[in-house]
Enzyme design. Structure first.
Site, short mmCIF file in Angstrom:
data_model
loop_
_atom_site.label_atom_id
_atom_site.label_comp_id
_atom_site.label_asym_id
_atom_site.label_seq_id
_atom_site.Cartn_x
_atom_site.Cartn_y
_atom_site.Cartn_z
N GLU A 153 -9.11 18.72 107.85
CA GLU A 153 -9.61 18.98 109.21
C GLU A 153 -9.35 20.42 109.61
O GLU A 153 -8.20 20.87 109.55
CB GLU A 153 -8.97 18.00 110.19
CG GLU A 153 -9.31 16.55 109.90
CD GLU A 153 -8.65 15.57 110.87
OE1 GLU A 153 -7.82 16.03 111.72
OE2 GLU A 153 -8.95 14.38 110.79
N HIS A 184 -11.71 14.26 115.57
CA HIS A 184 -10.35 13.74 115.75
C HIS A 184 -10.00 13.64 117.24
O HIS A 184 -9.02 14.20 117.73
CB HIS A 184 -9.32 14.61 115.03
CG HIS A 184 -8.05 13.86 114.70
ND1 HIS A 184 -7.31 14.12 113.58
CD2 HIS A 184 -7.40 12.86 115.34
CE1 HIS A 184 -6.26 13.32 113.53
NE2 HIS A 184 -6.29 12.54 114.60
N LEU A 185 -10.80 12.85 117.95
CA LEU A 185 -10.64 12.71 119.40
C LEU A 185 -9.93 11.41 119.79
O LEU A 185 -9.84 11.11 120.99
CB LEU A 185 -12.02 12.75 120.08
CG LEU A 185 -12.83 14.03 119.93
CD1 LEU A 185 -14.15 13.89 120.68
CD2 LEU A 185 -12.05 15.23 120.44
N GLY A 186 -9.42 10.67 118.81
CA GLY A 186 -8.83 9.37 119.13
C GLY A 186 -7.77 9.40 120.20
O GLY A 186 -7.68 8.49 121.03
N ALA A 187 -6.94 10.45 120.21
CA ALA A 187 -5.87 10.54 121.20
C ALA A 187 -6.18 11.57 122.28
O ALA A 187 -5.31 11.91 123.08
CB ALA A 187 -4.56 10.91 120.51
N ASP A 232 -13.82 9.51 112.88
CA ASP A 232 -13.12 10.45 113.77
C ASP A 232 -12.11 11.30 113.02
O ASP A 232 -11.66 12.32 113.53
CB ASP A 232 -12.41 9.67 114.88
CG ASP A 232 -11.74 10.57 115.90
OD1 ASP A 232 -12.40 11.49 116.41
OD2 ASP A 232 -10.53 10.37 116.17
N VAL A 263 -10.84 5.48 112.80
CA VAL A 263 -10.23 6.26 113.88
C VAL A 263 -8.73 6.30 113.66
O VAL A 263 -7.94 6.46 114.59
CB VAL A 263 -10.58 5.65 115.26
CG1 VAL A 263 -10.17 6.58 116.41
CG2 VAL A 263 -12.07 5.38 115.37
#
Length: 601
Positions: A268, A290-293, A263, A237
Protein backbone atom coordinates in the site's frame (compact mmCIF):
# COMPACT_ATOMS: atom_id res chain seq x y z
CA UNK A 1 9.06 3.82 38.60
CA UNK A 2 8.65 7.45 39.73
CA UNK A 3 5.53 9.40 38.93
CA UNK A 4 5.58 11.07 35.54
CA UNK A 5 5.04 14.41 37.25
CA UNK A 6 8.30 14.05 39.14
CA UNK A 7 10.36 12.11 36.62
CA UNK A 8 12.33 13.35 33.65
CA UNK A 9 9.86 13.93 30.82
CA UNK A 10 9.64 10.92 28.56
CA UNK A 11 9.83 11.53 24.82
CA UNK A 12 7.20 10.17 22.43
CA UNK A 13 7.64 10.01 18.66
CA UNK A 14 4.57 10.19 16.41
CA UNK A 15 5.66 9.73 12.76
CA UNK A 16 2.10 9.49 11.41
CA UNK A 17 -0.99 11.63 11.75
CA UNK A 18 -3.00 10.77 14.86
CA UNK A 19 -6.13 12.34 16.25
CA UNK A 20 -5.20 15.34 18.44
CA UNK A 21 -7.62 14.19 21.17
CA UNK A 22 -5.32 11.33 22.16
CA UNK A 23 -2.10 13.32 21.82
CA UNK A 24 -3.55 15.97 24.12
CA UNK A 25 -3.57 13.37 26.88
CA UNK A 26 0.17 12.93 26.48
CA UNK A 27 1.26 16.54 26.22
CA UNK A 28 0.55 17.30 29.87
CA UNK A 29 3.32 15.02 31.17
CA UNK A 30 5.27 13.84 28.12
CA UNK A 31 7.33 15.48 25.39
CA UNK A 32 5.48 14.67 22.15
CA UNK A 33 7.18 15.05 18.78
CA UNK A 34 4.99 14.79 15.66
CA UNK A 35 7.33 14.06 12.73
CA UNK A 36 5.27 13.02 9.71
CA UNK A 37 7.06 12.15 6.50
CA UNK A 38 10.19 10.56 7.96
CA UNK A 39 11.89 8.02 5.75
CA UNK A 40 13.35 4.79 7.15
CA UNK A 41 16.88 6.19 7.54
CA UNK A 42 15.69 9.33 9.30
CA UNK A 43 13.55 7.30 11.67
CA UNK A 44 16.47 4.99 12.45
CA UNK A 45 18.70 7.97 13.19
CA UNK A 46 16.41 9.65 15.73
CA UNK A 47 14.71 6.66 17.41
CA UNK A 48 17.43 6.14 20.09
CA UNK A 49 16.20 9.28 21.87
CA UNK A 50 12.61 8.13 22.36
CA UNK A 51 10.80 6.19 25.08
CA UNK A 52 7.58 5.55 23.14
CA UNK A 53 6.62 5.21 19.47
CA UNK A 54 3.06 5.74 18.21
CA UNK A 55 2.30 4.52 14.68
CA UNK A 56 -0.57 3.62 12.41
CA UNK A 57 -0.10 1.27 9.46
CA UNK A 58 2.48 3.06 7.30
CA UNK A 59 5.53 3.05 9.59
CA UNK A 60 7.50 -0.21 9.46
CA UNK A 61 8.77 -1.00 12.95
CA UNK A 62 11.52 -3.43 11.98
CA UNK A 63 13.97 -5.46 14.05
CA UNK A 64 16.73 -3.03 13.05
CA UNK A 65 14.69 -0.07 14.24
CA UNK A 66 13.81 -1.75 17.54
CA UNK A 67 17.41 -2.70 18.29
CA UNK A 68 18.46 0.89 17.68
CA UNK A 69 15.78 2.18 20.06
CA UNK A 70 17.80 1.79 23.27
CA UNK A 71 15.31 3.72 25.43
CA UNK A 72 12.10 2.43 23.85
CA UNK A 73 9.59 0.98 26.28
CA UNK A 74 6.42 0.81 24.21
CA UNK A 75 5.27 0.69 20.59
CA UNK A 76 1.63 1.69 20.24
CA UNK A 77 -0.26 0.82 17.05
CA UNK A 78 -3.30 3.04 16.62
CA UNK A 79 -5.45 0.31 15.11
CA UNK A 80 -6.03 -3.43 15.25
CA UNK A 81 -3.36 -5.18 13.19
CA UNK A 82 0.32 -5.12 14.17
CA UNK A 83 1.78 -6.75 11.06
CA UNK A 84 3.93 -3.63 10.51
CA UNK A 85 5.65 -4.27 13.86
CA UNK A 86 8.27 -6.97 14.47
CA UNK A 87 6.58 -8.27 17.62
CA UNK A 88 9.08 -11.11 18.20
CA UNK A 89 12.04 -8.74 18.35
CA UNK A 90 10.10 -6.31 20.56
CA UNK A 91 9.36 -9.17 22.96
CA UNK A 92 13.02 -10.20 23.21
CA UNK A 93 13.95 -6.60 23.96
CA UNK A 94 11.22 -6.19 26.57
CA UNK A 95 9.34 -3.58 24.54
CA UNK A 96 5.59 -3.65 25.06
CA UNK A 97 3.53 -3.64 21.85
CA UNK A 98 -0.03 -2.41 22.27
CA UNK A 99 -2.88 -1.88 19.86
CA UNK A 100 -6.49 -0.79 19.98
CA UNK A 101 -8.55 -3.85 19.15
CA UNK A 102 -11.91 -2.22 19.82
CA UNK A 103 -11.54 1.40 18.77
CA UNK A 104 -12.32 0.90 15.08
CA UNK A 105 -14.53 -2.19 15.24
CA UNK A 106 -17.73 -0.37 14.31
CA UNK A 107 -16.01 1.60 11.54
CA UNK A 108 -14.52 -1.52 9.94
CA UNK A 109 -17.81 -3.41 10.17
CA UNK A 110 -19.80 -0.55 8.68
CA UNK A 111 -17.29 -0.18 5.83
CA UNK A 112 -17.66 -3.88 5.09
CA UNK A 113 -21.42 -3.52 4.80
CA UNK A 114 -21.02 -0.34 2.73
CA UNK A 115 -18.78 -2.18 0.25
CA UNK A 116 -21.10 -5.18 0.21
CA UNK A 117 -24.10 -3.04 -0.72
CA UNK A 118 -22.08 -0.94 -3.16
CA UNK A 119 -20.94 -4.08 -4.91
CA UNK A 120 -24.42 -5.63 -4.94
CA UNK A 121 -26.04 -2.52 -6.41
CA UNK A 122 -23.17 -1.35 -8.68
CA UNK A 123 -23.06 2.00 -6.85
CA UNK A 124 -19.52 3.13 -7.82
CA UNK A 125 -19.98 2.33 -11.51
CA UNK A 126 -23.45 3.91 -11.55
CA UNK A 127 -22.07 7.07 -9.94
CA UNK A 128 -19.28 7.29 -12.50
CA UNK A 129 -21.72 6.64 -15.35
CA UNK A 130 -24.23 9.32 -14.42
CA UNK A 131 -21.48 11.86 -13.79
CA UNK A 132 -20.29 11.08 -17.29
CA UNK A 133 -23.65 12.16 -18.66
CA UNK A 134 -25.05 8.64 -19.17
CA UNK A 135 -28.31 7.07 -18.00
CA UNK A 136 -27.74 3.29 -17.92
CA UNK A 137 -30.46 1.84 -15.71
CA UNK A 138 -30.79 -1.46 -17.60
CA UNK A 139 -27.03 -2.13 -17.63
CA UNK A 140 -26.57 -1.50 -13.93
CA UNK A 141 -29.20 -3.84 -12.49
CA UNK A 142 -27.98 -5.22 -9.15
CA UNK A 143 -28.98 -7.93 -6.69
CA UNK A 144 -30.70 -7.78 -3.31
CA UNK A 145 -28.88 -9.04 -0.24
CA UNK A 146 -31.98 -10.12 1.68
CA UNK A 147 -32.16 -13.89 1.79
CA UNK A 148 -28.58 -14.25 0.54
CA UNK A 149 -25.88 -16.04 2.54
CA UNK A 150 -22.95 -14.09 3.94
CA UNK A 151 -20.03 -16.36 4.84
CA UNK A 152 -17.59 -14.89 7.37
CA UNK A 153 -14.06 -16.13 8.05
CA UNK A 154 -13.11 -14.85 11.50
CA UNK A 155 -15.88 -14.21 14.00
CA UNK A 156 -13.96 -11.83 16.25
CA UNK A 157 -15.17 -8.36 17.25
CA UNK A 158 -15.35 -7.03 13.69
CA UNK A 159 -16.68 -10.27 12.20
CA UNK A 160 -19.39 -10.52 14.84
CA UNK A 161 -20.45 -6.90 14.30
CA UNK A 162 -20.62 -7.52 10.54
CA UNK A 163 -22.76 -10.59 11.20
CA UNK A 164 -25.23 -8.61 13.31
CA UNK A 165 -25.49 -5.83 10.70
CA UNK A 166 -26.00 -8.43 7.96
CA UNK A 167 -28.76 -10.12 9.96
CA UNK A 168 -30.43 -6.71 10.14
CA UNK A 169 -30.45 -6.70 6.35
CA UNK A 170 -32.20 -10.06 6.29
CA UNK A 171 -29.14 -12.11 5.31
CA UNK A 172 -28.33 -15.64 6.40
CA UNK A 173 -24.93 -15.76 8.12
CA UNK A 174 -22.50 -18.67 8.43
CA UNK A 175 -19.01 -18.40 9.90
CA UNK A 176 -15.75 -20.27 10.31
CA UNK A 177 -13.67 -19.56 13.39
CA UNK A 178 -12.19 -22.38 15.53
CA UNK A 179 -11.92 -20.02 18.51
CA UNK A 180 -15.44 -18.58 18.36
CA UNK A 181 -17.82 -19.21 21.23
CA UNK A 182 -20.81 -21.29 20.05
CA UNK A 183 -22.99 -19.47 22.57
CA UNK A 184 -21.98 -16.03 21.23
CA UNK A 185 -22.49 -17.19 17.64
CA UNK A 186 -25.91 -18.57 18.50
CA UNK A 187 -26.90 -15.31 20.21
CA UNK A 188 -26.17 -13.50 16.93
CA UNK A 189 -28.03 -16.18 14.90
CA UNK A 190 -24.80 -17.21 13.17
CA UNK A 191 -24.30 -20.80 12.04
CA UNK A 192 -20.77 -22.02 12.80
CA UNK A 193 -19.12 -24.50 10.45
CA UNK A 194 -15.91 -26.44 10.92
CA UNK A 195 -14.05 -26.06 7.61
CA UNK A 196 -13.63 -23.97 4.47
CA UNK A 197 -14.95 -26.91 2.47
CA UNK A 198 -18.21 -26.62 4.38
CA UNK A 199 -18.33 -22.82 4.32
CA UNK A 200 -17.38 -21.73 0.80
CA UNK A 201 -20.01 -23.51 -1.36
CA UNK A 202 -22.83 -21.87 0.62
CA UNK A 203 -21.63 -18.29 0.15
CA UNK A 204 -23.28 -15.65 -1.98
CA UNK A 205 -20.92 -13.15 -0.34
CA UNK A 206 -17.64 -14.07 1.40
CA UNK A 207 -15.89 -11.67 3.80
CA UNK A 208 -12.66 -12.15 5.75
CA UNK A 209 -11.95 -10.69 9.19
CA UNK A 210 -8.73 -12.31 10.41
CA UNK A 211 -5.26 -10.96 11.25
CA UNK A 212 -2.44 -11.58 8.79
CA UNK A 213 -0.52 -14.55 10.18
CA UNK A 214 1.51 -17.34 8.64
CA UNK A 215 -1.63 -19.49 8.84
CA UNK A 216 -3.88 -16.89 7.15
CA UNK A 217 -1.54 -15.55 4.48
CA UNK A 218 -2.95 -16.56 1.10
CA UNK A 219 -5.68 -18.61 2.80
CA UNK A 220 -8.06 -17.83 -0.08
CA UNK A 221 -6.34 -18.82 -3.31
CA UNK A 222 -7.19 -20.66 -6.54
CA UNK A 223 -8.59 -23.84 -4.99
CA UNK A 224 -10.68 -21.97 -2.41
CA UNK A 225 -12.09 -19.54 -4.99
CA UNK A 226 -13.07 -22.51 -7.17
CA UNK A 227 -15.22 -23.81 -4.29
CA UNK A 228 -17.33 -20.65 -4.30
CA UNK A 229 -20.51 -20.88 -6.36
CA UNK A 230 -20.47 -19.15 -9.73
CA UNK A 231 -21.62 -15.53 -9.47
CA UNK A 232 -20.64 -15.10 -5.84
CA UNK A 233 -18.86 -12.02 -4.51
CA UNK A 234 -15.90 -11.59 -2.15
CA UNK A 235 -14.79 -8.83 0.26
CA UNK A 236 -11.57 -8.03 2.12
CA UNK A 237 -11.60 -5.24 4.69
CA UNK A 238 -9.15 -7.00 7.01
CA UNK A 239 -5.55 -7.42 5.86
CA UNK A 240 -3.91 -7.46 2.45
CA UNK A 241 -2.42 -10.85 1.72
CA UNK A 242 -5.14 -13.02 3.21
CA UNK A 243 -6.52 -13.34 -0.33
CA UNK A 244 -4.15 -14.29 -3.17
CA UNK A 245 -4.49 -11.21 -5.39
CA UNK A 246 -3.40 -12.99 -8.58
CA UNK A 247 -5.90 -15.81 -8.01
CA UNK A 248 -8.65 -13.27 -7.29
CA UNK A 249 -7.89 -11.39 -10.51
CA UNK A 250 -8.02 -14.63 -12.51
CA UNK A 251 -11.39 -15.61 -10.97
CA UNK A 252 -12.83 -12.19 -11.90
CA UNK A 253 -11.48 -12.26 -15.45
CA UNK A 254 -12.87 -15.77 -15.99
CA UNK A 255 -16.33 -14.62 -14.86
CA UNK A 256 -16.46 -17.14 -12.02
CA UNK A 257 -16.87 -14.30 -9.52
CA UNK A 258 -19.44 -11.58 -10.11
CA UNK A 259 -17.50 -9.02 -8.12
CA UNK A 260 -15.01 -8.18 -5.41
CA UNK A 261 -14.69 -5.36 -2.90
CA UNK A 262 -11.17 -4.70 -1.62
CA UNK A 263 -10.01 -2.17 0.96
CA UNK A 264 -6.57 -3.64 1.75
CA UNK A 265 -3.68 -4.75 -0.42
CA UNK A 266 -0.39 -6.61 -0.05
CA UNK A 267 1.48 -3.40 -0.80
CA UNK A 268 0.00 0.00 0.00
CA UNK A 269 -0.24 2.01 -2.11
CA UNK A 270 -0.04 -0.62 -4.87
CA UNK A 271 2.82 -0.21 -7.33
CA UNK A 272 1.89 0.65 -10.93
CA UNK A 273 1.32 -2.42 -13.10
CA UNK A 274 1.21 -4.69 -10.01
CA UNK A 275 -1.48 -7.33 -9.57
CA UNK A 276 -3.12 -5.12 -6.94
CA UNK A 277 -3.18 -2.20 -9.39
CA UNK A 278 -4.82 -4.43 -12.00
CA UNK A 279 -7.42 -5.50 -9.43
CA UNK A 280 -8.25 -1.88 -8.65
CA UNK A 281 -8.72 -1.15 -12.35
CA UNK A 282 -11.00 -4.15 -12.96
CA UNK A 283 -14.58 -3.09 -13.77
CA UNK A 284 -16.13 -5.58 -11.34
CA UNK A 285 -13.99 -4.47 -8.37
CA UNK A 286 -15.04 -1.87 -5.82
CA UNK A 287 -11.80 -0.58 -4.29
CA UNK A 288 -11.07 1.85 -1.46
CA UNK A 289 -7.67 3.00 -0.11
CA UNK A 290 -7.66 1.23 3.27
CA UNK A 291 -10.58 3.19 4.69
CA UNK A 292 -11.87 0.53 7.09
CA UNK A 293 -10.91 2.53 10.18
CA UNK A 294 -11.13 5.95 8.56
CA UNK A 295 -13.95 7.61 10.40
CA UNK A 296 -13.65 10.60 12.69
CA UNK A 297 -15.00 8.57 15.58
CA UNK A 298 -12.69 5.60 15.01
CA UNK A 299 -9.58 7.78 14.74
CA UNK A 300 -10.50 9.51 17.99
CA UNK A 301 -11.21 6.21 19.72
CA UNK A 302 -7.98 4.46 18.76
CA UNK A 303 -5.86 7.55 19.41
CA UNK A 304 -7.29 8.02 22.90
CA UNK A 305 -7.04 4.29 23.61
CA UNK A 306 -3.37 3.85 22.68
CA UNK A 307 -2.32 7.16 24.23
CA UNK A 308 -3.92 6.16 27.53
CA UNK A 309 -2.00 2.89 27.37
CA UNK A 310 1.29 4.67 26.67
CA UNK A 311 0.75 6.80 29.77
CA UNK A 312 -0.06 3.74 31.86
CA UNK A 313 3.01 1.82 30.70
CA UNK A 314 5.38 4.72 31.28
CA UNK A 315 3.90 5.07 34.78
CA UNK A 316 4.76 1.42 35.42
CA UNK A 317 1.27 -0.06 35.08
CA UNK A 318 0.22 -2.85 32.74
CA UNK A 319 -1.36 -2.21 29.33
CA UNK A 320 -4.94 -3.14 28.56
CA UNK A 321 -4.24 -4.47 25.09
CA UNK A 322 -0.66 -5.71 24.83
CA UNK A 323 -0.19 -8.16 21.98
CA UNK A 324 3.01 -9.60 23.51
CA UNK A 325 2.08 -9.75 27.20
CA UNK A 326 -0.52 -11.78 29.12
CA UNK A 327 -3.74 -10.04 30.01
CA UNK A 328 -3.96 -9.02 33.66
CA UNK A 329 -7.29 -7.55 34.70
CA UNK A 330 -7.07 -4.02 36.15
CA UNK A 331 -8.61 -5.07 39.46
CA UNK A 332 -6.05 -7.86 39.80
CA UNK A 333 -3.13 -5.61 38.98
CA UNK A 334 -4.31 -3.00 41.48
CA UNK A 335 -4.04 -5.63 44.22
CA UNK A 336 -0.74 -6.96 42.91
CA UNK A 337 1.05 -3.67 42.30
CA UNK A 338 2.53 -3.17 45.81
CA UNK A 339 3.72 -6.79 45.78
CA UNK A 340 5.30 -6.34 42.33
CA UNK A 341 7.58 -3.74 43.93
CA UNK A 342 8.19 -6.00 46.94
CA UNK A 343 9.10 -9.11 44.93
CA UNK A 344 11.50 -7.20 42.70
CA UNK A 345 13.27 -5.91 45.81
CA UNK A 346 13.37 -9.42 47.28
CA UNK A 347 15.03 -10.82 44.17
CA UNK A 348 17.61 -8.04 44.08
CA UNK A 349 18.23 -8.37 47.82
CA UNK A 350 18.84 -12.10 47.45
CA UNK A 351 21.38 -11.69 44.66
CA UNK A 352 23.27 -8.86 46.33
CA UNK A 353 23.24 -10.17 49.89
CA UNK A 354 23.54 -13.93 49.60
CA UNK A 355 25.78 -14.00 46.53
CA UNK A 356 27.79 -10.88 47.30
CA UNK A 357 31.05 -12.80 47.57
CA UNK A 358 30.56 -14.65 44.28
CA UNK A 359 32.50 -13.16 41.41
CA UNK A 360 31.40 -15.70 38.85
CA UNK A 361 27.93 -16.92 37.83
CA UNK A 362 24.73 -16.86 39.83
CA UNK A 363 24.64 -20.25 41.53
CA UNK A 364 20.98 -20.74 42.36
CA UNK A 365 18.74 -21.37 39.41
CA UNK A 366 15.63 -22.67 41.21
CA UNK A 367 13.38 -20.43 43.27
CA UNK A 368 10.08 -20.91 45.07
CA UNK A 369 7.67 -18.00 45.32
CA UNK A 370 5.15 -18.75 48.05
CA UNK A 371 2.04 -16.58 48.36
CA UNK A 372 0.12 -16.68 51.63
CA UNK A 373 -3.03 -14.94 52.77
CA UNK A 374 -4.98 -12.52 50.59
CA UNK A 375 -2.36 -12.29 47.83
CA UNK A 376 -2.70 -16.06 47.35
CA UNK A 377 -6.28 -15.56 46.14
CA UNK A 378 -5.05 -13.82 42.97
CA UNK A 379 -4.64 -16.50 40.32
CA UNK A 380 -2.77 -14.46 37.71
CA UNK A 381 0.61 -13.76 39.31
CA UNK A 382 2.59 -13.25 36.11
CA UNK A 383 3.52 -9.68 37.16
CA UNK A 384 5.10 -11.12 40.32
CA UNK A 385 7.01 -13.71 38.30
CA UNK A 386 8.30 -10.95 36.03
CA UNK A 387 9.24 -8.78 39.02
CA UNK A 388 11.29 -11.62 40.50
CA UNK A 389 13.21 -12.20 37.26
CA UNK A 390 13.89 -8.47 36.99
CA UNK A 391 15.07 -8.34 40.60
CA UNK A 392 17.36 -11.34 40.13
CA UNK A 393 18.85 -10.13 36.86
CA UNK A 394 19.21 -6.37 37.29
CA UNK A 395 22.21 -6.47 39.69
CA UNK A 396 24.09 -8.76 37.30
CA UNK A 397 26.37 -6.89 34.91
CA UNK A 398 25.47 -9.20 32.02
CA UNK A 399 21.91 -7.92 32.09
CA UNK A 400 22.86 -4.25 31.74
CA UNK A 401 20.70 -2.49 29.16
CA UNK A 402 18.10 -5.29 29.07
CA UNK A 403 14.60 -4.09 29.82
CA UNK A 404 13.12 -6.94 31.86
CA UNK A 405 9.37 -6.88 32.34
CA UNK A 406 6.23 -8.97 31.94
CA UNK A 407 6.82 -9.04 28.17
CA UNK A 408 10.10 -10.95 28.17
CA UNK A 409 10.57 -12.26 31.72
CA UNK A 410 9.61 -15.82 30.82
CA UNK A 411 11.93 -15.81 27.80
CA UNK A 412 14.86 -14.48 29.86
CA UNK A 413 14.24 -17.01 32.64
CA UNK A 414 14.24 -19.83 30.10
CA UNK A 415 17.43 -18.57 28.44
CA UNK A 416 19.22 -18.21 31.80
CA UNK A 417 18.00 -21.53 33.18
CA UNK A 418 16.03 -19.94 36.02
CA UNK A 419 13.15 -22.07 37.31
CA UNK A 420 10.45 -20.49 39.46
CA UNK A 421 7.88 -22.61 41.31
CA UNK A 422 4.83 -20.71 42.53
CA UNK A 423 2.70 -21.88 45.46
CA UNK A 424 -0.52 -20.45 46.87
CA UNK A 425 -1.80 -20.86 50.43
CA UNK A 426 -4.76 -18.95 51.81
CA UNK A 427 -4.33 -20.33 55.33
CA UNK A 428 -3.73 -17.28 57.58
CA UNK A 429 -2.94 -19.32 60.68
CA UNK A 430 0.77 -19.69 59.95
CA UNK A 431 1.62 -15.96 60.04
CA UNK A 432 0.21 -12.71 61.46
CA UNK A 433 0.05 -10.84 58.12
CA UNK A 434 -2.92 -10.38 55.82
CA UNK A 435 -0.57 -11.20 52.94
CA UNK A 436 2.91 -12.67 52.92
CA UNK A 437 5.28 -13.45 50.06
CA UNK A 438 8.29 -15.70 50.60
CA UNK A 439 11.20 -16.32 48.26
CA UNK A 440 13.04 -19.59 48.76
CA UNK A 441 16.35 -19.87 46.89
CA UNK A 442 17.38 -23.50 46.55
CA UNK A 443 20.94 -24.62 46.04
CA UNK A 444 21.62 -26.85 43.03
CA UNK A 445 22.39 -30.45 43.84
CA UNK A 446 25.67 -30.25 41.97
CA UNK A 447 27.86 -27.72 40.20
CA UNK A 448 26.59 -28.69 36.76
CA UNK A 449 23.19 -27.24 37.60
CA UNK A 450 24.62 -23.76 38.10
CA UNK A 451 23.71 -20.97 35.73
CA UNK A 452 26.43 -19.22 33.77
CA UNK A 453 29.35 -19.92 31.52
CA UNK A 454 32.19 -20.52 34.00
CA UNK A 455 30.49 -22.86 36.43
CA UNK A 456 33.58 -25.05 36.76
CA UNK A 457 35.80 -22.19 37.91
CA UNK A 458 34.12 -21.50 41.24
CA UNK A 459 32.51 -23.76 43.79
CA UNK A 460 30.06 -22.29 46.30
CA UNK A 461 31.16 -22.26 49.90
CA UNK A 462 29.14 -24.10 52.57
CA UNK A 463 27.49 -20.78 53.52
CA UNK A 464 26.53 -20.17 49.89
CA UNK A 465 25.12 -23.67 49.54
CA UNK A 466 22.38 -23.10 52.13
CA UNK A 467 18.79 -22.67 51.16
CA UNK A 468 17.89 -19.03 51.69
CA UNK A 469 14.52 -17.57 52.60
CA UNK A 470 13.38 -13.96 52.31
CA UNK A 471 9.84 -13.03 53.34
CA UNK A 472 8.03 -9.75 52.99
CA UNK A 473 4.68 -8.04 53.15
CA UNK A 474 3.18 -4.69 52.25
CA UNK A 475 1.82 -2.04 54.56
CA UNK A 476 -0.43 -0.17 52.19
CA UNK A 477 1.86 0.48 49.22
CA UNK A 478 5.03 0.25 51.33
CA UNK A 479 7.06 -2.99 50.96
CA UNK A 480 8.57 -4.44 54.13
CA UNK A 481 11.07 -7.27 54.59
CA UNK A 482 10.28 -9.25 57.73
CA UNK A 483 12.50 -12.28 57.36
CA UNK A 484 16.02 -13.07 56.21
CA UNK A 485 16.54 -16.80 56.75
CA UNK A 486 16.02 -17.36 60.52
CA UNK A 487 16.28 -13.69 61.37
CA UNK A 488 13.10 -11.84 62.19
CA UNK A 489 13.25 -8.22 61.15
CA UNK A 490 11.30 -5.31 59.72
CA UNK A 491 12.82 -2.84 57.30
CA UNK A 492 11.98 -1.03 54.08
CA UNK A 493 14.04 -2.37 51.15
CA UNK A 494 15.13 1.00 49.74
CA UNK A 495 18.41 2.80 49.22
CA UNK A 496 21.86 1.55 50.25
CA UNK A 497 21.84 -1.07 53.00
CA UNK A 498 24.71 -2.56 54.95
CA UNK A 499 23.79 -6.01 56.29
CA UNK A 500 26.10 -7.32 58.99
CA UNK A 501 25.93 -10.84 60.42
CA UNK A 502 27.40 -11.02 63.88
CA UNK A 503 27.23 -12.59 67.32
CA UNK A 504 24.79 -10.72 69.50
CA UNK A 505 27.09 -9.30 72.16
CA UNK A 506 27.26 -5.97 74.04
CA UNK A 507 29.04 -3.13 72.27
CA UNK A 508 28.78 -4.56 68.77
CA UNK A 509 26.59 -1.73 67.50
CA UNK A 510 28.99 0.86 68.86
CA UNK A 511 31.99 -0.77 67.16
CA UNK A 512 30.23 -0.88 63.80
CA UNK A 513 29.07 2.72 64.18
CA UNK A 514 32.57 3.85 65.06
CA UNK A 515 34.12 2.24 61.97
CA UNK A 516 31.48 3.72 59.70
CA UNK A 517 31.86 7.14 61.31
CA UNK A 518 35.59 7.01 60.70
CA UNK A 519 34.78 6.60 56.99
CA UNK A 520 32.22 9.45 57.01
CA UNK A 521 29.37 7.02 56.36
CA UNK A 522 26.22 8.29 57.98
CA UNK A 523 23.63 5.83 59.36
CA UNK A 524 20.08 6.80 58.42
CA UNK A 525 18.40 3.93 60.25
CA UNK A 526 19.25 0.64 61.90
CA UNK A 527 17.28 -2.54 62.49
CA UNK A 528 18.53 -5.41 64.63
CA UNK A 529 17.26 -8.84 63.61
CA UNK A 530 17.55 -11.60 66.18
CA UNK A 531 17.20 -15.31 65.50
CA UNK A 532 13.62 -16.46 65.79
CA UNK A 533 12.51 -20.06 66.21
CA UNK A 534 8.94 -19.29 65.12
CA UNK A 535 9.08 -18.25 61.50
CA UNK A 536 6.69 -20.58 59.65
CA UNK A 537 6.60 -21.14 55.93
CA UNK A 538 4.62 -23.58 53.83
CA UNK A 539 6.69 -25.61 51.42
CA UNK A 540 5.41 -28.55 49.42
CA UNK A 541 6.90 -31.94 50.10
CA UNK A 542 10.03 -32.56 48.11
CA UNK A 543 11.08 -28.93 47.87
CA UNK A 544 12.47 -28.34 51.34
CA UNK A 545 12.12 -30.61 54.33
CA UNK A 546 11.03 -29.34 57.72
CA UNK A 547 14.53 -29.53 59.20
CA UNK A 548 15.84 -27.17 56.50
CA UNK A 549 13.17 -24.59 57.26
CA UNK A 550 13.41 -24.86 61.03
CA UNK A 551 17.18 -24.56 60.95
CA UNK A 552 17.06 -21.34 59.01
CA UNK A 553 17.75 -22.89 55.65
CA UNK A 554 20.91 -24.79 56.56
CA UNK A 555 21.49 -27.92 54.54
CA UNK A 556 20.78 -30.97 56.76
CA UNK A 557 23.88 -32.87 57.65
CA UNK A 558 26.18 -30.01 56.63
CA UNK A 559 28.75 -28.60 59.04
CA UNK A 560 27.45 -25.10 59.58
CA UNK A 561 29.58 -24.27 62.61
CA UNK A 562 28.04 -21.48 64.65
CA UNK A 563 25.87 -20.34 61.75
CA UNK A 564 22.26 -20.40 62.81
CA UNK A 565 22.98 -20.42 66.55
CA UNK A 566 20.75 -18.52 68.93
CA UNK A 567 23.56 -16.02 69.59
CA UNK A 568 23.68 -14.89 65.99
CA UNK A 569 21.97 -11.68 64.82
CA UNK A 570 21.80 -9.31 61.88
CA UNK A 571 22.26 -5.57 61.78
CA UNK A 572 20.55 -3.89 58.84
CA UNK A 573 21.89 -0.37 58.46
CA UNK A 574 20.51 2.19 56.04
CA UNK A 575 23.46 4.37 55.01
CA UNK A 576 23.75 7.54 52.99
CA UNK A 577 26.40 6.39 50.50
CA UNK A 578 27.92 3.23 49.03
CA UNK A 579 30.25 1.39 51.40
CA UNK A 580 33.58 0.43 49.89
CA UNK A 581 34.83 -3.15 50.08
CA UNK A 582 37.71 -2.18 52.37
CA UNK A 583 35.21 -0.74 54.87
CA UNK A 584 33.20 -3.96 54.80
CA UNK A 585 36.43 -5.90 55.34
CA UNK A 586 37.30 -3.65 58.28
CA UNK A 587 33.94 -4.45 59.87
CA UNK A 588 34.82 -8.14 59.69
CA UNK A 589 38.45 -7.82 60.81
CA UNK A 590 38.19 -5.04 63.40
CA UNK A 591 34.56 -5.12 64.41
CA UNK A 592 34.15 -8.85 64.95
CA UNK A 593 31.42 -9.11 62.33
CA UNK A 594 30.98 -12.53 60.72
CA UNK A 595 30.13 -11.08 57.30
CA UNK A 596 29.10 -7.76 55.77
CA UNK A 597 27.36 -7.16 52.46
CA UNK A 598 26.36 -3.94 50.77
CA UNK A 599 23.02 -3.89 48.98
CA UNK A 600 21.64 -1.14 46.75
CA UNK A 601 17.89 -1.24 46.20
Amino acid sequence: MPSLNNAQRYKVLVPEKLSPDGLALLRGTLEVHERSGLNADELLRIIPGYDALLVRSETKVTATLLRAAKKLKVVARAGVGVDNVDVDTATKLGIVVVNSPSGNVQAAAEHTIALLLSMARNVPEACSSIKGGKWERSRLVGVEVKGKTLAIIGLGKVGLTVARLAKGLGMNVTALDPYASPAVAASASVTLVSSLTELLPTADFLTIHTPLLASTKGMISTSELAQLKAGSRILNVARGGTIDEAALLTALESGHLAGAAVDVFTSEPPAPDSTAAKLIAHPRVVATPHLGASTVEAQENVSIDVCEQVLQILEGALPRSAVNAPLVLPEEYKKLQPFVHLVEKMGSLHIQHYTSTITGPMYRSTYDLIYQGEVASISNTRPLFAALIKGLMTPISGSAGVNINIVNAELIARERGIVVNEQHSRDPSTHPYSSLVSLVARSPSRASSCVGEDVTKAVPSPRQQRHHIISGTCSGSQPLINRLDRFQTSFVPEGTLLICENYDSPGKIGVVGSILGRENVNINFMAVAPVSKELPIEVNAGILDARSINSGGAVPGQDNGEIGSAKEALMILGVDRPVEERVANALVQEGGVLSASVVTL
